[in-house]
Design a protein around this motif. Structure first.
Motif, PDB file in Angstrom:
ATOM      1  N   LEU A  38      -4.617  -9.201  -1.866  1.00 57.74           N
ATOM      2  CA  LEU A  38      -3.942  -7.906  -1.991  1.00 57.74           C
ATOM      3  C   LEU A  38      -3.105  -7.574  -0.766  1.00 57.74           C
ATOM      4  O   LEU A  38      -2.442  -6.538  -0.731  1.00 57.74           O
ATOM      5  N   GLY A  39      -3.104  -8.445   0.232  1.00 58.74           N
ATOM      6  CA  GLY A  39      -2.379  -8.169   1.453  1.00 58.74           C
ATOM      7  C   GLY A  39      -3.099  -7.144   2.300  1.00 58.74           C
ATOM      8  O   GLY A  39      -4.317  -6.995   2.237  1.00 58.74           O
ATOM      9  N   GLU A  40      -2.344  -6.420   3.115  1.00 54.45           N
ATOM     10  CA  GLU A  40      -2.922  -5.358   3.933  1.00 54.45           C
ATOM     11  C   GLU A  40      -3.298  -4.185   3.039  1.00 54.45           C
ATOM     12  O   GLU A  40      -2.518  -3.759   2.178  1.00 54.45           O
ATOM     13  N   ILE A  41      -4.494  -3.632   3.225  1.00 58.07           N
ATOM     14  CA  ILE A  41      -4.941  -2.519   2.393  1.00 58.07           C
ATOM     15  C   ILE A  41      -4.399  -1.214   2.975  1.00 58.07           C
ATOM     16  O   ILE A  41      -4.628  -0.875   4.137  1.00 58.07           O
ATOM     17  N   ASN A  42      -3.673  -0.472   2.114  1.00 60.84           N
ATOM     18  CA  ASN A  42      -3.074   0.800   2.517  1.00 60.84           C
ATOM     19  C   ASN A  42      -3.876   2.016   2.090  1.00 60.84           C
ATOM     20  O   ASN A  42      -3.895   3.022   2.799  1.00 60.84           O
TER      21      ASN A  42
END
Length: 386
Positions: free
Chosen positions: A151-155
């Motif tokens: 999911l990549g970096e979690i925002n």
């Protein structure tokens, strides 16, 4: 297994016994099922507990079991009582050398939780906390996807736990479950936030590993005369710059057990809902939405998630099986302990005493923030783990 609590009229005690025994790795052999001696004795047949091991207090149970030969006494104690009893039972069981599975929240307040953590750290026992929703296969699938960078970096993390069963003052009607959950002397400083928001918060932590930094919280009591919150929302700032929200309600008409979590990353987003637990929604801009179903044989399933399934795809698994997965992971460590092997105390697959301390810190800080007009307060505890 020895069960403390779970006497006639209990919901969670029966759940613990079924989950622990689901895989035929445990059997309920002893119990102190109620603080009422007569009820403790009369409840024993419901669990198949022999009269000789149906005790009238947990102290009597621990003392009596320790007198038995090592191969006959209990191996672990499961605690399914109201919150204010958790600490004294868990602390005594750990000091007696018994493994423990404790219902959440771990203790009545943060001071007890921190004290219990030190007791556990100074022992070699296995201590599991029954944040049972972490046992769902697709929660574990999501966790592996997120920690693996898919999911990549979690925002952002949006979690909510919405119920409606306390819309009216059931505690005034002496309904057992409502009575203790709305009693500050038994539940602690929080109502809905201690009871169910802790699950919603823990899921976000378990799935993403993001460490919290600060929290701002509004709690509200809508039912007249109720002494603890029945609705609330917290906003969380995470150390990586991400934001989170946790909303809990027990007064929303028509809502049953609606725990839901959405997680936004730079590469994609996930959504899971407890009332439809065998589906995980995966979305990416410009692509068709994907529904990942609970399928132990599907190539997209991570080993941890696939290994948490008991049935082929299309055969729904839910609450009991997820609860049993927490027990199964704890049992694996109990076997290691009995064999003299070292176990991972902090970063276990199941939620543990460290998570219990963090959960109590979350409750404390949310209540304190709400009392100070939603002031931003620290949320990272030294015991917090990824």
């Amino acid at each position: 297994m020895a069960l403390v609590g779970g006497g006639q009229g209990s919901f969670i005690g029966r759940v613990h016994s079924i989950a622990a025994c689901l895989d035929n790795r445990a059997v309920v052999t002893a119990g102190a099922l109620s603080s009422n001696p007569e009820r403790a004795k009369s409840s024993a047949p419901d669990y198949g507990i022999a009269e000789s091991r149906a005790y009238t207090s947990y102290q009597e149970m621990l003392d009596s079991e320790l007198k038995l030969p090592a191969d006959e006494r209990i191996d672990f104690v499961s605690i399914a009582t109201p919150n204010h009893v958790h600490f004294e039972v868990a602390d005594a069981a750990v000091k007696a050398g018994f493994n423990v599975v404790c219902d959440k929240p771990m203790t009545y307040d943060l001071a007890q939780a921190e004290q219990l953590l030190e007791t556990v750290k100074n022992s070699d026992v296995v201590f599991a906390l029954s944040h049972n929703y972490t046992g769902y296969p697709l929660i574990r699938q999501a966790r592996e996807m997120i920690l693996g960078g898919e999911l990549g970096e979690i925002n952002a993390i949006r979690s909510q736990y919405i119920q409606g069963w306390l819309r009216t003052s059931l505690e005034a009607e002496e309904q057992k479950q409502a009575a203790w959950r709305t009693d500050p002397g038994k539940s602690g400083v929080a109502g809905a936030f201690g009871d169910i928001a802790t699950h919603a918060y823990n899921l976000g932590r378990y799935m993403t590993g993001l460490l919290p930094d600060q929290v701002s919280c509004h709690l509200k009591t809508f039912v007249e005369g109720r002494r603890l919150d029945d609705y609330g929302t917290a906003v969380i700032r995470y150390e990586n710059g991400g934001l989170g929200t946790v909303t809990a309600s027990q007064i929303s008409h028509g809502r049953e057990n609606d725990l839901e979590i959405e997680i936004d990353g730079t590469k994609g987003s996930l959504r899971w809902r407890q009332e439809n637990p065998n589906e995980l929604i995966y979305r990416q801009n410009g692509k068709a939405h994907q529904i990942l179903t609970r399928d132990p044989n599907a190539p997209y399933m991570h080993p941890l998630a696939a290994g948490s399934c008991r049935l082929p795809s299309g055969h729904p698994e839910a609450f009991f099986e997820a609860f049993a997965n927490v027990y199964a992971a704890a049992f694996d460590d109990m076997v290691k302990r009995a064999s003299g092997e070292a176990i991972e105390r902090r970063d276990s697959v199941y939620t543990n005493c460290f998570d219990g301390v963090e959960g109590m810190y979350f409750i404390q800080q949310c209540v304190a923030s709400s009392q100070d007009d939603a002031a931003w307060l620290p949320l990272k505890h030294a015991a917090a783990r990824k």
